[in-house]
Design an enzyme around this catalytic site. Structure first.
Site, PDB file in Angstrom:
ATOM      1  N   ARG A 235       0.732  -1.170  -0.132  1.00 20.84           N
ATOM      2  CA  ARG A 235      -0.181  -0.019   0.119  1.00 20.84           C
ATOM      3  C   ARG A 235       0.918   1.177   0.160  1.00 20.84           C
ATOM      4  O   ARG A 235       2.047   1.252   0.737  1.00 20.84           O
ATOM      5  CB  ARG A 235      -0.962   0.179   1.229  1.00 20.84           C
ATOM      6  CG  ARG A 235      -1.938  -1.076   1.113  1.00 20.84           C
ATOM      7  CD  ARG A 235      -3.091  -0.702   0.222  1.00 20.84           C
ATOM      8  NE  ARG A 235      -4.102  -1.597  -0.047  1.00 20.84           N
ATOM      9  CZ  ARG A 235      -4.477  -2.563  -0.624  1.00 20.84           C
ATOM     10  NH1 ARG A 235      -3.371  -2.868  -1.349  1.00 20.84           N
ATOM     11  NH2 ARG A 235      -5.641  -3.195  -0.587  1.00 20.84           N
ATOM     12  N   GLU A 264      -5.213   5.773  -5.739  1.00 21.46           N
ATOM     13  CA  GLU A 264      -5.066   4.513  -6.663  1.00 21.46           C
ATOM     14  C   GLU A 264      -4.954   5.267  -8.108  1.00 21.46           C
ATOM     15  O   GLU A 264      -5.498   6.419  -8.579  1.00 21.46           O
ATOM     16  CB  GLU A 264      -6.467   3.946  -6.677  1.00 21.46           C
ATOM     17  CG  GLU A 264      -6.543   2.873  -7.416  1.00 21.46           C
ATOM     18  CD  GLU A 264      -5.872   1.658  -6.742  1.00 21.46           C
ATOM     19  OE1 GLU A 264      -5.883   0.634  -7.480  1.00 21.46           O
ATOM     20  OE2 GLU A 264      -5.381   1.768  -5.683  1.00 21.46           O
ATOM     21  N   HIS A 283      -0.588  -0.205 -10.273  1.00 22.86           N
ATOM     22  CA  HIS A 283      -1.294  -1.459  -9.352  1.00 22.86           C
ATOM     23  C   HIS A 283      -1.629  -2.529 -10.184  1.00 22.86           C
ATOM     24  O   HIS A 283      -2.848  -2.868 -10.392  1.00 22.86           O
ATOM     25  CB  HIS A 283      -2.510  -0.662  -8.528  1.00 22.86           C
ATOM     26  CG  HIS A 283      -2.955  -1.654  -7.509  1.00 22.86           C
ATOM     27  ND1 HIS A 283      -3.799  -1.112  -6.638  1.00 22.86           N
ATOM     28  CD2 HIS A 283      -2.567  -2.717  -6.767  1.00 22.86           C
ATOM     29  CE1 HIS A 283      -3.908  -2.151  -5.523  1.00 22.86           C
ATOM     30  NE2 HIS A 283      -3.338  -2.900  -5.890  1.00 22.86           N
TER      31      HIS A 283
END
Length: 316
Positions: A235, A264, A283
């Site tokens: 994260r 994100e 990601h």
């Protein structure tokens, strides 16, 4: 019960009608959407009146969840669940499961890929080649025998340890109860400061919580004299971004390989973009064909188990 699949979860959409028919034969309704929610209002509209919610990594805070007063169960199609307001769920007796384990192989393989790319400076050499230049004095390093620190020794961290075995790396991990068995297989257990002091490669696999937010900061970077390679597929906020930018600017680290960020992706303009000693991916750690099949299997097993009165893969 009204079951809502909030956003697509990267499985063949032709499977949804069959799932819908099956659930309807059991007396439930199933609503699915083939496009992601564009804003909070659309999230509210989709989750309204839902008894069960299948969701991805869309943030669901208390305010959003309050629009689903009938909600009894959230089936998270990810390993991480820090985007769900768990305190709200506990308070309102909403059960939550995740899809732990579906991306163990895919994330561990990406971490190994990033380590090798950083050691050999592949991204920089690719750019030089495309600009009709040779390698110049840019020399790589071998992984063989390197000290590698792994912060977070869950399923992914342990799989990475296995992948590193052929390279005869010296593996360091945090001295935690959950890691004691690793010492029997040659893993060196120590403090996070010792990992930064002795390791050339440092891989982050810890979950994001109040203890790990900003865990990697300038004080830790100052422990290192090795100009380490930092790999983060966990994260973004585990690393203090301001401190990371300082380390990149002063060249106190060799590389930062990041698959996760404070927000994100897609990223807007970001200071990280100007540094050549970074590898940035949007990601993708979990995103392989094989992992998506495993994820779908776990998610719908979670669902059918809950409908059968059995809660599995509970996160609290």
């Amino acid at each position: 019960m009204k079951i809502v699949l909030l956003n697509p979860i990267a499985i063949n959409p032709r499977l949804y009608p069959g799932i819908k028919t099956d659930l309807e034969s059991m007396g439930h309704s199933f609503f699915y959407f083939e496009t992601k929610c564009k804003d909070r209002e659309e999230i509210k509209s989709r989750i309204k009146d839902a008894d069960i919610l299948i969701t991805d990594n869309t943030r669901l805070d208390a305010e959003l969840l309050s629009y689903a007063p009938n909600l009894k169960y959230i089936d998270v199609a990810f390993t991480g669940f820090d985007h769900i307001d768990i305190d709200y769920c506990k308070k309102h007796d909403i059960k939550v499961s995740n899809a732990s384990g579906y991306s163990t192989e895919s994330v561990a393989e990406l971490e190994l890929t990033l380590i090798l790319n950083a050691l050999r400076k592949i991204n920089i050499l690719d750019e030089l080649t495309r600009n009709h230049q040779d390698k110049g004095e840019l020399i790589g390093e071998e992984l063989l025998g390197k000290n590698v620190g792994i912060i977070g020794t869950g399923k992914i961290g342990r799989r990475l340890i296995e992948l590193l075995k052929p390279f005869n790396c010296n593996i360091y991990a945090l001295n935690r109860k959950s890691a004691q068995d690793l010492a029997e297989n040659g893993v060196l257990l120590g403090t996070i400061e010792e990992i930064f002091r002795y390791c050339k490669v440092i891989v982050l696999n810890a979950p994001l919580n109040s203890e790990t937010k900003d865990l990697i900061n300038r004080a830790l970077f100052d422990e290192s004299t090795l100009k380490p390679i930092i790999i983060n597929t966990a994260r973004g906020p585990i690393i203090n971004k301001k401190d990371l930018l300082y380390e990149l600017e002063t060249e106190n680290i060799s590389y930062a390989c990041l698959d996760v960020f404070d927000t994100e992706p897609p990223l807007q303009e970001d200071e990280l973009f100007k540094y050549k000693n970074t590898i940035l991916t949007p990601h993708i750690g979990y995103f392989t064909k094989e992992a998506m099949l495993k994820r779908a299997s776990i998610v719908f097993t979670n669902l059918y188990s809950f409908l059968d009165g059995k809660l599995i893969n509970s996160v609290y």
